[in-house]
Design a protein around this motif. Structure first.
Motif, mmCIF file in Angstrom:
data_model
loop_
_atom_site.group_PDB
_atom_site.id
_atom_site.type_symbol
_atom_site.label_atom_id
_atom_site.label_comp_id
_atom_site.label_asym_id
_atom_site.label_seq_id
_atom_site.Cartn_x
_atom_site.Cartn_y
_atom_site.Cartn_z
ATOM 1 N N GLY A 1 11.554 -19.064 11.174
ATOM 2 C CA GLY A 1 12.101 -18.701 12.470
ATOM 3 C C GLY A 1 12.652 -17.282 12.464
ATOM 4 N N HIS A 2 13.330 -16.895 11.386
ATOM 5 C CA HIS A 2 13.844 -15.537 11.260
ATOM 6 C C HIS A 2 12.701 -14.521 11.194
ATOM 7 C CE1 HIS A 2 17.850 -17.094 9.326
ATOM 8 N NE2 HIS A 2 17.721 -17.423 10.602
ATOM 9 N N LEU A 3 11.674 -14.872 10.433
ATOM 10 C CA LEU A 3 10.533 -13.962 10.304
ATOM 11 C C LEU A 3 9.800 -13.802 11.631
ATOM 12 C CD1 LEU A 3 9.208 -15.193 6.839
ATOM 13 C CD2 LEU A 3 10.268 -12.982 7.312
ATOM 14 N N LYS A 4 9.710 -14.878 12.393
ATOM 15 C CA LYS A 4 9.052 -14.796 13.696
ATOM 16 C C LYS A 4 9.843 -13.902 14.644
ATOM 17 C CE LYS A 4 7.180 -17.574 17.491
ATOM 18 N NZ LYS A 4 6.980 -18.950 18.029
ATOM 19 N N ARG A 5 11.167 -14.034 14.640
ATOM 20 C CA ARG A 5 12.001 -13.176 15.483
ATOM 21 C C ARG A 5 11.828 -11.704 15.092
ATOM 22 N NH1 ARG A 5 17.995 -15.219 15.207
ATOM 23 N NH2 ARG A 5 18.273 -13.334 16.489
ATOM 24 N N ALA A 6 11.754 -11.452 13.800
ATOM 25 C CA ALA A 6 11.552 -10.078 13.336
ATOM 26 C C ALA A 6 10.201 -9.543 13.802
ATOM 27 C CB ALA A 6 11.657 -10.025 11.819
ATOM 28 N N PHE A 7 9.171 -10.383 13.754
ATOM 29 C CA PHE A 7 7.849 -9.969 14.206
ATOM 30 C C PHE A 7 7.872 -9.605 15.689
ATOM 31 C CE2 PHE A 7 3.717 -11.420 16.095
ATOM 32 C CZ PHE A 7 2.970 -10.323 15.694
ATOM 33 N N GLU A 8 8.534 -10.430 16.501
ATOM 34 C CA GLU A 8 8.586 -10.151 17.935
ATOM 35 C C GLU A 8 9.306 -8.839 18.216
ATOM 36 O OE1 GLU A 8 6.955 -11.697 20.250
ATOM 37 O OE2 GLU A 8 6.148 -13.112 18.780
ATOM 38 N N ASP B 1 9.424 -15.288 -3.174
ATOM 39 C CA ASP B 1 8.450 -16.262 -3.655
ATOM 40 C C ASP B 1 7.099 -16.008 -2.980
ATOM 41 O OD1 ASP B 1 8.342 -17.688 -1.118
ATOM 42 O OD2 ASP B 1 10.190 -18.720 -1.687
ATOM 43 N N SER B 2 6.069 -16.647 -3.492
ATOM 44 C CA SER B 2 4.702 -16.376 -3.034
ATOM 45 C C SER B 2 4.517 -16.683 -1.557
ATOM 46 C CB SER B 2 3.706 -17.195 -3.862
ATOM 47 O OG SER B 2 3.758 -16.834 -5.214
ATOM 48 N N GLU B 3 5.147 -17.746 -1.074
ATOM 49 C CA GLU B 3 4.994 -18.115 0.331
ATOM 50 C C GLU B 3 5.665 -17.082 1.236
ATOM 51 O OE1 GLU B 3 3.904 -20.293 3.761
ATOM 52 O OE2 GLU B 3 3.116 -20.102 1.726
ATOM 53 N N ASN B 4 6.825 -16.593 0.838
ATOM 54 C CA ASN B 4 7.513 -15.571 1.612
ATOM 55 C C ASN B 4 6.672 -14.297 1.674
ATOM 56 O OD1 ASN B 4 9.451 -13.998 2.923
ATOM 57 N ND2 ASN B 4 11.124 -14.631 1.590
ATOM 58 N N ILE B 5 6.105 -13.899 0.545
ATOM 59 C CA ILE B 5 5.237 -12.715 0.521
ATOM 60 C C ILE B 5 4.023 -12.920 1.423
ATOM 61 C CG2 ILE B 5 3.707 -11.334 -0.942
ATOM 62 C CD1 ILE B 5 5.706 -11.756 -3.220
ATOM 63 N N ARG B 6 3.434 -14.120 1.355
ATOM 64 C CA ARG B 6 2.250 -14.405 2.186
ATOM 65 C C ARG B 6 2.579 -14.280 3.669
ATOM 66 N NH1 ARG B 6 0.018 -18.217 5.165
ATOM 67 N NH2 ARG B 6 1.803 -19.609 4.905
ATOM 68 N N LEU B 7 3.701 -14.868 4.101
ATOM 69 C CA LEU B 7 4.085 -14.819 5.504
ATOM 70 C C LEU B 7 4.378 -13.389 5.942
ATOM 71 C CD1 LEU B 7 6.414 -17.955 5.727
ATOM 72 C CD2 LEU B 7 4.197 -17.654 6.854
ATOM 73 N N ARG B 8 5.103 -12.659 5.107
ATOM 74 C CA ARG B 8 5.447 -11.283 5.454
ATOM 75 C C ARG B 8 4.201 -10.397 5.512
ATOM 76 N NH1 ARG B 8 11.163 -9.564 4.111
ATOM 77 N NH2 ARG B 8 12.364 -11.489 4.173
ATOM 78 N N THR B 9 3.261 -10.627 4.612
ATOM 79 C CA THR B 9 2.023 -9.852 4.631
ATOM 80 C C THR B 9 1.218 -10.154 5.890
ATOM 81 O OG1 THR B 9 1.952 -9.842 2.206
ATOM 82 C CG2 THR B 9 -0.092 -9.354 3.365
ATOM 83 N N GLN B 10 1.161 -11.429 6.289
ATOM 84 C CA GLN B 10 0.455 -11.799 7.521
ATOM 85 C C GLN B 10 1.083 -11.111 8.735
ATOM 86 O OE1 GLN B 10 0.493 -16.095 7.711
ATOM 87 N NE2 GLN B 10 -1.469 -16.271 6.653
ATOM 88 N N ILE B 11 2.409 -11.098 8.776
ATOM 89 C CA ILE B 11 3.109 -10.465 9.893
ATOM 90 C C ILE B 11 2.818 -8.967 9.914
ATOM 91 C CG2 ILE B 11 5.416 -9.803 10.705
ATOM 92 C CD1 ILE B 11 6.335 -12.624 9.820
ATOM 93 N N LYS B 12 2.905 -8.329 8.744
ATOM 94 C CA LYS B 12 2.613 -6.895 8.668
ATOM 95 C C LYS B 12 1.206 -6.584 9.148
ATOM 96 C CE LYS B 12 0.959 -5.296 5.069
ATOM 97 N NZ LYS B 12 -0.412 -4.981 4.535
ATOM 98 N N ASP B 13 0.228 -7.363 8.677
ATOM 99 C CA ASP B 13 -1.169 -7.123 9.062
ATOM 100 C C ASP B 13 -1.373 -7.336 10.561
ATOM 101 O OD1 ASP B 13 -1.750 -6.571 6.426
ATOM 102 O OD2 ASP B 13 -2.618 -8.547 6.001
ATOM 103 N N ALA B 14 -0.768 -8.402 11.099
ATOM 104 C CA ALA B 14 -0.906 -8.687 12.533
ATOM 105 C C ALA B 14 -0.258 -7.590 13.368
ATOM 106 C CB ALA B 14 -0.280 -10.040 12.859
ATOM 107 N N LEU B 15 0.878 -7.088 12.915
ATOM 108 C CA LEU B 15 1.582 -6.028 13.646
ATOM 109 C C LEU B 15 0.744 -4.764 13.714
ATOM 110 C CD1 LEU B 15 4.242 -4.928 14.925
ATOM 111 C CD2 LEU B 15 4.885 -4.234 12.596
ATOM 112 N N ILE B 16 0.188 -4.358 12.590
ATOM 113 C CA ILE B 16 -0.590 -3.112 12.563
ATOM 114 C C ILE B 16 -1.882 -3.274 13.362
ATOM 115 C CG2 ILE B 16 -1.821 -1.517 11.047
ATOM 116 C CD1 ILE B 16 0.401 -1.967 8.983
#
Length: 350
Positions: A182-189, A329-344
């Protein structure tokens, strides 16, 4: 010898492999540009008889791909963050160090590089701005992430998952290292809304190094690491860039020196790390590149002007509230990488 910054993984691999024909008495370092003083290199070469070559990277993902590429066999040393060094070491890409070599290491950095590295330099993630373009200096991450209209298409961000999401979460008073979806989604928005004002997600020194004079004039405010303001001013040719520590949250980083596991020069590489850990050398190197030393002894040898600079060495009250980058952890990195890629992708589609 210095190899030019390589703009993608394939080109970096080619840059690295082209040096195989050079004489054997050469240490090759995978490093950020402008992050090792020429005077220090010259002193080492004179003392040891070894030559130093550098291969530059300008983002951590490129560096990690190089380390993981089994075809690259001629990199001896790497500058790598303390938040990832243990993961890369345990994966077999780095060789264990017999000891950490920094004289007078400050307590805050004790043990930070673990079994695979020795502390090199440290600093903060912050904001640089053009004093001749911006009427009111940015004071916090909110200023960058909720920008005024005049900054439209004049903002630079570092297109890496940790540098993007950490400040966005700090601007919302959240833990920058949180793994809460939820925090990561808010950051993405938030980052998605801000992207309407972003000129580039390229690391500012890299952007300015290839930009035309007209393009250089378009970048006014940008994320950078402390010390980058000196590089930006050198690239621009005038002292117009200034660095600020965000009031709503400072992120601290520590870079470590590590020996690459595939290196055939591991003994010499460890000796070079030991050389860089000597107080006089460390003091010179740190002040020359404009980045803080982790050694209290080395700091005591630096000029009063540099050692008392509160941007390079933030005061105790700022450090007390600062956050450290930490392993994810690996899942956190995966989610953050997905957000970064989607943002760019979203930004580039506009």
């Amino acid at each position: 010898m210095v190899y030019p910054r390589c703009r993608d993984f394939l080109l970096i691999t080619l840059c690295a492999t082209t040096v195989q024909s050079v004489a054997a008495q050469t240490l090759r370092i995978l490093n950020w540009e402008d992050y090792l003083a020429d005077e220090v290199i010259a002193a080492w070469e004179q003392q040891s008889g070894w030559q130093v070559e550098q291969v530059f990277y300008d983002n951590e993902a490129e560096r990690d791909l190089i380390l993981a590429n089994k075809a690259v066999r001629n990199i001896d040393l790497v500058v790598i963050g303390d938040e990832i060094i243990q993961r890369m070491g345990k994966a077999g890409y780095l060789a264990p160090l017999t000891e950490q070599y920094v004289e007078g290491l400050a307590p805050i950095w004790q043990g930070s590089c673990g079994d695979y590295g020795s502390p090199y330099l440290w600093g903060s993630l912050g904001i640089a701005y053009r004093t001749d373009k911006v009427d009111q200096a940015p004071a916090n991450w909110k200023d960058l992430l909720y920008p005024i209209g005049a900054w439209q298409n004049h903002i630079g961000m570092i297109g890496q998952y940790d540098e993007l999401l950490g400040p966005a979460m700090l601007a919302m008073s959240l833990d920058p290292m949180s793994n809460d979806e939820g925090h990561l989604k808010r950051a993405f928005e938030l980052l998605k809304r801000q992207s309407e004002s972003v000129l580039t997600y390229e690391y500012a020194p890299s952007y300015l190094s290839v930009a035309t004079p007209e393009e250089q004039e378009e970048l006014w405010v940008t994320q950078v690491y402390s010390g980058d303001e000196y590089t930006l001013n050198d690239l621009y040719g005038s002292q117009v860039w200034q660095y600020v520590l965000p009031e709503d949250g400072v992120l601290l980083w520590l870079d470590c020196l590590a020996v690459v596991a595939s290196s055939s020069n591991q003994q010499a590489a460890q000796e070079f790390i030991q050389f860089l850990g000597k107080s006089a050398i460390n003091a010179l190197d740190s002040e020359s590149v404009g980045v803080a030393t982790p050694s209290l002894t080395a700091k005591s040898l630096q000029s009063e002007e540099f050692a008392s600079d509160q941007v390079t060495y933030p005061p105790a009250d700022v450090l007390a509230k600062a956050r450290r980058y930490k392993p994810l952890d690996s899942e956190n990195i995966r989610l953050r990488t997905q957000i970064k890629d989607a943002l760019i992708r979203y930004h580039d589609s506009k």
